[in-house]
Each structure stands twice: as structure tokens, then as C-alpha cells.
Design a protein around this motif. Structure first.
Motif, PDB file in Angstrom:
ATOM      1  N   ASP A   9      -3.076  17.753  -2.405  1.00  0.00           N
ATOM      2  CA  ASP A   9      -4.329  17.931  -1.664  1.00  0.00           C
ATOM      3  C   ASP A   9      -5.009  16.598  -1.341  1.00  0.00           C
ATOM      4  OD1 ASP A   9      -6.534  18.992  -0.474  1.00  0.00           O
ATOM      5  OD2 ASP A   9      -7.351  19.931  -2.279  1.00  0.00           O
ATOM      6  N   TYR A  10      -4.413  15.841  -0.432  1.00  0.00           N
ATOM      7  CA  TYR A  10      -5.051  14.620   0.104  1.00  0.00           C
ATOM      8  C   TYR A  10      -4.356  14.281   1.414  1.00  0.00           C
ATOM      9  CZ  TYR A  10      -1.346  11.297  -1.435  1.00  0.00           C
ATOM     10  OH  TYR A  10      -0.179  10.607  -1.593  1.00  0.00           O
ATOM     11  N   GLY A  11      -4.768  13.197   2.065  1.00  0.00           N
ATOM     12  CA  GLY A  11      -4.346  12.856   3.423  1.00  0.00           C
ATOM     13  C   GLY A  11      -2.949  13.269   3.862  1.00  0.00           C
ATOM     14  N   PRO A  12      -1.893  12.707   3.258  1.00  0.00           N
ATOM     15  CA  PRO A  12      -0.549  13.021   3.759  1.00  0.00           C
ATOM     16  C   PRO A  12      -0.164  14.486   3.556  1.00  0.00           C
ATOM     17  CG  PRO A  12      -0.419  11.620   1.791  1.00  0.00           C
ATOM     18  CD  PRO A  12      -1.860  11.675   2.202  1.00  0.00           C
ATOM     19  N   GLY A  13      -0.657  15.100   2.468  1.00  0.00           N
ATOM     20  CA  GLY A  13      -0.360  16.513   2.210  1.00  0.00           C
ATOM     21  C   GLY A  13      -0.981  17.400   3.287  1.00  0.00           C
ATOM     22  N   LEU A  40       4.818  16.071  -1.842  1.00  0.00           N
ATOM     23  CA  LEU A  40       4.058  15.395  -2.896  1.00  0.00           C
ATOM     24  C   LEU A  40       4.453  13.928  -2.821  1.00  0.00           C
ATOM     25  CD1 LEU A  40       5.444  18.225  -4.275  1.00  0.00           C
ATOM     26  CD2 LEU A  40       3.744  17.653  -5.992  1.00  0.00           C
ATOM     27  N   PRO A  41       3.595  13.011  -3.320  1.00  0.00           N
ATOM     28  CA  PRO A  41       4.008  11.608  -3.301  1.00  0.00           C
ATOM     29  C   PRO A  41       5.231  11.393  -4.189  1.00  0.00           C
ATOM     30  CG  PRO A  41       1.898  11.867  -4.442  1.00  0.00           C
ATOM     31  CD  PRO A  41       2.247  13.212  -3.876  1.00  0.00           C
ATOM     32  N   ALA A  42       6.183  10.635  -3.675  1.00  0.00           N
ATOM     33  CA  ALA A  42       7.466  10.448  -4.368  1.00  0.00           C
ATOM     34  C   ALA A  42       7.271   9.793  -5.727  1.00  0.00           C
ATOM     35  CB  ALA A  42       8.379   9.587  -3.504  1.00  0.00           C
ATOM     36  N   GLY A  43       7.949  10.315  -6.721  1.00  0.00           N
ATOM     37  CA  GLY A  43       7.866   9.739  -8.070  1.00  0.00           C
ATOM     38  C   GLY A  43       7.846  10.855  -9.095  1.00  0.00           C
ATOM     39  N   TYR A  92       0.823  -1.221   0.000  1.00  0.00           N
ATOM     40  CA  TYR A  92       0.000   0.000   0.000  1.00  0.00           C
ATOM     41  C   TYR A  92       0.857   1.272   0.000  1.00  0.00           C
ATOM     42  CZ  TYR A  92      -3.460  -3.532   0.973  1.00  0.00           C
ATOM     43  OH  TYR A  92      -4.218  -4.674   0.906  1.00  0.00           O
ATOM     44  N   PHE A  93       0.971   1.841  -1.185  1.00  0.00           N
ATOM     45  CA  PHE A  93       1.765   3.074  -1.359  1.00  0.00           C
ATOM     46  C   PHE A  93       0.927   4.303  -1.016  1.00  0.00           C
ATOM     47  CE2 PHE A  93       3.618   6.353  -4.335  1.00  0.00           C
ATOM     48  CZ  PHE A  93       4.820   6.510  -3.648  1.00  0.00           C
ATOM     49  N   PHE A  94      -0.276   4.398  -1.585  1.00  0.00           N
ATOM     50  CA  PHE A  94      -1.102   5.594  -1.392  1.00  0.00           C
ATOM     51  C   PHE A  94      -2.067   5.425  -0.217  1.00  0.00           C
ATOM     52  CE2 PHE A  94      -0.091   6.049  -5.976  1.00  0.00           C
ATOM     53  CZ  PHE A  94       0.385   7.354  -5.975  1.00  0.00           C
ATOM     54  N   THR A  95      -2.221   6.488   0.556  1.00  0.00           N
ATOM     55  CA  THR A  95      -3.133   6.491   1.701  1.00  0.00           C
ATOM     56  C   THR A  95      -4.541   5.973   1.388  1.00  0.00           C
ATOM     57  OG1 THR A  95      -1.961   8.117   3.020  1.00  0.00           O
ATOM     58  CG2 THR A  95      -4.363   8.087   3.270  1.00  0.00           C
ATOM     59  N   PRO A  96      -5.227   6.465   0.335  1.00  0.00           N
ATOM     60  CA  PRO A  96      -6.605   5.986   0.119  1.00  0.00           C
ATOM     61  C   PRO A  96      -6.662   4.472  -0.097  1.00  0.00           C
ATOM     62  CG  PRO A  96      -6.123   7.908  -1.262  1.00  0.00           C
ATOM     63  CD  PRO A  96      -4.823   7.487  -0.650  1.00  0.00           C
ATOM     64  N   GLY A 146      11.613  13.799   2.951  1.00  0.00           N
ATOM     65  CA  GLY A 146      12.535  13.271   1.942  1.00  0.00           C
ATOM     66  C   GLY A 146      11.904  12.595   0.737  1.00  0.00           C
ATOM     67  N   ASP A 147      10.593  12.521   0.682  1.00  0.00           N
ATOM     68  CA  ASP A 147       9.941  11.981  -0.529  1.00  0.00           C
ATOM     69  C   ASP A 147      10.415  12.751  -1.764  1.00  0.00           C
ATOM     70  OD1 ASP A 147       7.185  10.670   0.924  1.00  0.00           O
ATOM     71  OD2 ASP A 147       8.069  12.403   1.882  1.00  0.00           O
ATOM     72  N   ILE A 148      10.670  14.072  -1.552  1.00  0.00           N
ATOM     73  CA  ILE A 148      10.996  14.968  -2.662  1.00  0.00           C
ATOM     74  C   ILE A 148      12.371  14.676  -3.270  1.00  0.00           C
ATOM     75  CG2 ILE A 148      12.087  16.900  -1.395  1.00  0.00           C
ATOM     76  CD1 ILE A 148       9.143  17.811  -3.372  1.00  0.00           C
ATOM     77  N   PHE A 154       3.586  -0.746   4.172  1.00  0.00           N
ATOM     78  CA  PHE A 154       4.988  -0.467   3.834  1.00  0.00           C
ATOM     79  C   PHE A 154       5.224   1.013   3.525  1.00  0.00           C
ATOM     80  CE2 PHE A 154       5.749  -4.961   1.762  1.00  0.00           C
ATOM     81  CZ  PHE A 154       5.673  -5.552   3.003  1.00  0.00           C
ATOM     82  N   ASN A 155       4.152   1.764   3.210  1.00  0.00           N
ATOM     83  CA  ASN A 155       4.369   3.182   2.896  1.00  0.00           C
ATOM     84  C   ASN A 155       3.289   4.142   3.403  1.00  0.00           C
ATOM     85  OD1 ASN A 155       5.989   5.328   1.474  1.00  0.00           O
ATOM     86  ND2 ASN A 155       3.984   5.622   0.572  1.00  0.00           N
ATOM     87  N   ALA A 156       2.036   3.978   2.984  1.00  0.00           N
ATOM     88  CA  ALA A 156       0.991   4.999   3.172  1.00  0.00           C
ATOM     89  C   ALA A 156       1.116   5.712   4.523  1.00  0.00           C
ATOM     90  CB  ALA A 156      -0.380   4.363   3.021  1.00  0.00           C
ATOM     91  N   ALA A 157       1.199   7.062   4.500  1.00  0.00           N
ATOM     92  CA  ALA A 157       1.805   7.794   5.613  1.00  0.00           C
ATOM     93  C   ALA A 157       0.906   8.806   6.313  1.00  0.00           C
ATOM     94  CB  ALA A 157       3.073   8.481   5.107  1.00  0.00           C
ATOM     95  N   THR A 158      -0.410   8.709   6.095  1.00  0.00           N
ATOM     96  CA  THR A 158      -1.320   9.595   6.830  1.00  0.00           C
ATOM     97  C   THR A 158      -1.525   9.026   8.231  1.00  0.00           C
ATOM     98  OG1 THR A 158      -2.437  10.134   4.756  1.00  0.00           O
ATOM     99  CG2 THR A 158      -3.636  10.626   6.795  1.00  0.00           C
TER     100      THR A 158
HETATM  101  C1  PHB Z   1       0.617   8.381   0.814  1.00  0.00           C
HETATM  102  O1  PHB Z   1      -0.310   8.414  -0.024  1.00  0.00           O
HETATM  103  O2  PHB Z   1       0.401   8.167   2.021  1.00  0.00           O
HETATM  104  C2  PHB Z   1       2.022   8.645   0.361  1.00  0.00           C
HETATM  105  C3  PHB Z   1       2.380   8.394  -0.963  1.00  0.00           C
HETATM  106  C4  PHB Z   1       3.686   8.672  -1.365  1.00  0.00           C
HETATM  107  C5  PHB Z   1       4.613   9.170  -0.471  1.00  0.00           C
HETATM  108  C6  PHB Z   1       4.249   9.396   0.859  1.00  0.00           C
HETATM  109  C7  PHB Z   1       2.949   9.146   1.274  1.00  0.00           C
HETATM  110  O3  PHB Z   1       5.864   9.470  -0.894  1.00  0.00           O
END
Ligand code: PHB
Length: 394
Positions: free
Chosen positions: A170-174, A224-227, A101-105, A253-255, A124-128
Motif C-alpha cells: 500500500d504505497y506508490g508503486p503498489g 511488493l518491493p523485492a526482497g 534510491y530504491f524506495f519511491t518515498p 518480476g520484483d517477485i 536506479f530503481n524507485a518505480a512510481t
Molecule cells: C519503489 O519503492 O518504487 C520500489 C521498491 C522496490 C521494488 C520496486 C519499486 O522492487
């Protein structure tokens, strides 16, 4: 009895042993949901590689049981699809654990499933921050925006920076990043002069760059989400003259995730971040992790924070399997790792028994060349950082 019939029965009996978690040898499946295609495909690759490194080091068995990872591709933030794939893993693949699960939603969408099926979900990732509050079956091995942002905002205030613009997806982690930054920075004497929220799928950042310039700030805080998203934003910051104008660039550090640094080039130089993992973290365990990765995959170019999120997540899953003797009991498995501490390639980790999120060292880093490659060079360490966002406002 014909040979085919006998084989079919044997197969069925064996299948039963696999799913019943009997005292004999069984296969315990772990379903991993992550992007393996599309713009964020690197994430799935880093998860899979790190799991393979972990299994190469620790073996594929825990007690009598064999641990098998099963992967499902979810290319973007799509909660309905995340739920469907996770359900398929539970019902058809009979997984005992969910992970990734990368993205919070996408992580949030599985809360009712893991409750109903009594299955642990290791994020493993989603960070909200709020995710782990939604089900007692979540455990998280990544980081939260609050965890990285509180020490960063305190550091920036100590540097004498007074006026900052925040720019977040503009979503959870932001929203968590913006809230954590504003609360901490203003408590320490600074002012947030503008709060910019950008649509998650933006790829043209020029209008936002103009707004940042107009705000008259000395620095930005950006998440912003890394990528491709972070890459485009950081390039735009440089291309639109904000770097040349002397505006300082800060963020989690995502950036500056390592695999994007070659493409960012000079635009990355000097960006200061706080984060839980740098590829050049100086420890014996990180060196061993990198060496094994290089031996297995030929290079360490893909290694970044999502690698350790998965590597440590695999470790937690192995411990849960060990602690439950391979029996399928999600509540007991999660209970058994509360308070667990271990050494990771990123440093020391402990699962906070309340938040079920890892308490860890957060490092202050700046992008600099190291042996001809751009890296996140650690400048300071803030030990034992919890998820400051857990149950905030509750
Ligand atoms: C998230 O959606 O929680 C998320 C996605 C990418 C990141 C950090 C958090 O780099």
C-alpha cells in the motif's frame, strides 16, 4: 614557508580545482543513496557491484575528469533521512550528481534539493510513475509499474483468464500496479474481483492468503518491493495451499528476483512475470556483463534487475559528464541525454525526452530450472514499452 603550510595551501588549491569544475583535471563526485544495511542490504550491494563493473570496463575518467562514487546507507523507506543524506552529499561532499534510491518515498524526497542545487538525479530503481513529474532534474533507468503491468494484463486476458485478485503493497508503486492492472485487464474483458492493499511492512501474509482464496479468483497479480517482502509473500502463497489449489501467480518480476530464487525453491516454479531484465537474457552484452561480474566478484549470484538499473544509470551519468565537459550544470546535463539510445545487458534503451524515463523491451518470463539453478526464462518480448503511467490522469 614551512613544508606543512605549503602542503595545506596546495591541498586547498587542489580542493578548489576539484569543486570549481575548472578546465584542468577534476574529480566529479556522484552520491549514491541506497540500502547497504538491514533487510534490503542486497540492493546497495548490487548497485555498487554494477557501478564497479561499469568503471572496470569504461575507466574511471571522462575527458580529464575522474568520476568518484560516494555511497550513503539508507536502510528503509524514510524520506526525511533520504533528504538529510542527500543534502549532506550536496553540501559536504560537493557531489555533482545524485543517484540510487530504491524506495519511491526516498526518491520523491529529494525533488526540492535537486531543483535548488541544479543537480541531476539518476534513479536506479524507485518505480512510481509520478516521480519524474516532480522535478525536471530526474532521469530514471529502472522501470515503472505501469510499464511492466500493461503488457502483463494484456497477456493474461489473452490467455482467457477472467477473474483476478490484485494484492499490492500500500504505497506508490503498489497503487500504480493495481491501477494499471485493473484498467488494462478490464478493458480487455477481465474482472478484478478484489483489490487487496497490504501495509508496506507486513510480514504475516496468511490473512491475505485467506482473502485471496475467498475471492474465488483464477489468478493473482501481486506487487511488493523485492526482497524479504516478496520472498515471504511468495512462500506464503505456496505454504497456504493457493498454489496447490491451482490459483495462478502473476506479477512484475520484483517477485522473482534472482538472488531470492534459491530460498523460494519449488514455491517459485511456474510464477509468471513481466520485467525488464532476466539474468539469463540471451545477448552478447549480457554475457560480457556477467563474465566481468564473475571475474570481479567471484559469482553472479547477486545479479538482478537492480544491477542493470545501476549499470545503465552509471552509463547515463558518464554521458552527462561528457556532454557538459565536466562542468556542473544540471539542466544542461539532463537536456543532453533526452532521446539518448544505447544497448544495455537487458536490451535496447532510450530515454524518453518527455518522461525522462527509459523506454525498453519488457519480457514475459516463467521461473524454471536452468543448469540446476532457478532462473527467469524469457518466453516473449514486448518491444519499445514506454512508461504508460506518465501524466496519467493529468
Ligand atoms: C519503489 O519503492 O518504487 C520500489 C521498491 C522496490 C521494488 C520496486 C519499486 O522492487
Amino acid at each position: 614557508m614551512t613544508r606543512t603550510l605549503r602542503n595545506a595551501l596546495l591541498g586547498a588549491a587542489f580542493g578548489l580545482a576539484l569543486t570549481a569544475g575548472s578546465a584542468g583535471a577534476a574529480t566529479i563526485k556522484v552520491g549514491v543513496v541506497a540500502p547497504f544495511s538491514g533487510p534490503f542490504a542486497l540492493v546497495g550491494k548490487t548497485f555498487k557491484e554494477a557501478i564497479e563493473v561499469y568503471q572496470a570496463e569504461h575507466g574511471k575518467t571522462v575527458g580529464n575528469d575522474t568520476v568518484e562514487f560516494v555511497y550513503k546507507d539508507l536502510d528503509q523507506a524514510n524520506p526525511a533521512q533520504s533528504k538529510a543524506l542527500s543534502q549532506e552529499l550536496i553540501v559536504k561532499e560537493k557531489v555533482g550528481y545524485l543517484a540510487g534510491y530504491f524506495f519511491t518515498p526516498d526518491a520523491l524526497a529529494v525533488a526540492p534539493l535537486i531543483d535548488e542545487a541544479n543537480i541531476p538525479c539518476v534513479i536506479f530503481n524507485a518505480a512510481t510513475s509520478a516521480i519524474t513529474e516532480k522535478s525536471p532534474r530526474y532521469v530514471r533507468t529502472s522501470f515503472t509499474l505501469w510499464q511492466n503491468t500493461v503488457p502483463l494484463a494484456e497477456y493474461m486476458a489473452k490467455q482467457g483468464i477472467k477473474k483476478v485478485v490484485t494484492a499490492v503493497s500500500d504505497y506508490g508503486p503498489g497503487i500504480d500496479g493495481e491501477t494499471a492492472f485493473k484498467a488494462t485487464f478490464e478493458k480487455n474483458g477481465g474482472t478484478v474481483v478484489d483489490t487487496i492493499r497490504m501495509p508496506l511492512k507486513s510480514n504475516d501474509f496468511a490473512p491475505f492468503m485467506q482473502r485471496i482464496k475467498d475471492a474465488g479468483a483464477e489468478a493473482i497479480y501481486a506487487f511488493l518491493p523485492a526482497g524479504p517482502t516478496t520472498l515471504a509473500f511468495a512462500k506464503s502463497f505456496s505454504d497456504n495451499g493457493l498454489k496447490a489449489a491451482g490459483i495462478k501467480f502473476f506479477g512484475p518480476g520484483d517477485i522473482t528476483q534472482e538472488p531470492d530464487l534459491p530460498a523460494l525453491g519449488d514455491a517459485a516454479l511456474g510464477i509468471t512475470t513481466t520485467f525488464n531484465y532476466s539474468r539469463v537474457h540471451d545477448s552478447a552484452m549480457n554475457k560480457a556483463f556477467l563474465a566481468k561480474h564473475k571475474e570481479m566478484f567471484g559469482s553472479t549470484d547477486t545479479v538482478t534487475f537492480t544491477s542493470v538499473g545501476a549499470y545503465d544509470g552509471a552509463h547515463v551519468i558518464y554521458q552527462m559528464i561528457k556532454n557538459t565537459g565536466g562542468k556542473s550544470d544540471g539542466a544542461k546535463a539532463v537536456e543532453s541525454v533526452k532521446g539518448m539510445s544505447w544497448e544495455s545487458p537487458r536490451g535496447p534503451l532510450t530515454i524518453d525526452p518527455n518522461s525522462r524515463h527509459v523506454t525498453q523491451t519488457i519480457y514475459l518470463r516463467t521461473v524454471e530450472p536452468v543448469d540446476g539453478k532457478l532462473e527467469n526464462v524469457e518466453k516473449a518480448a514486448f518491444a519499445n514499452q514506454p512508461d504508460y503511467g506518465y501524466k496519467v490522469g493529468k
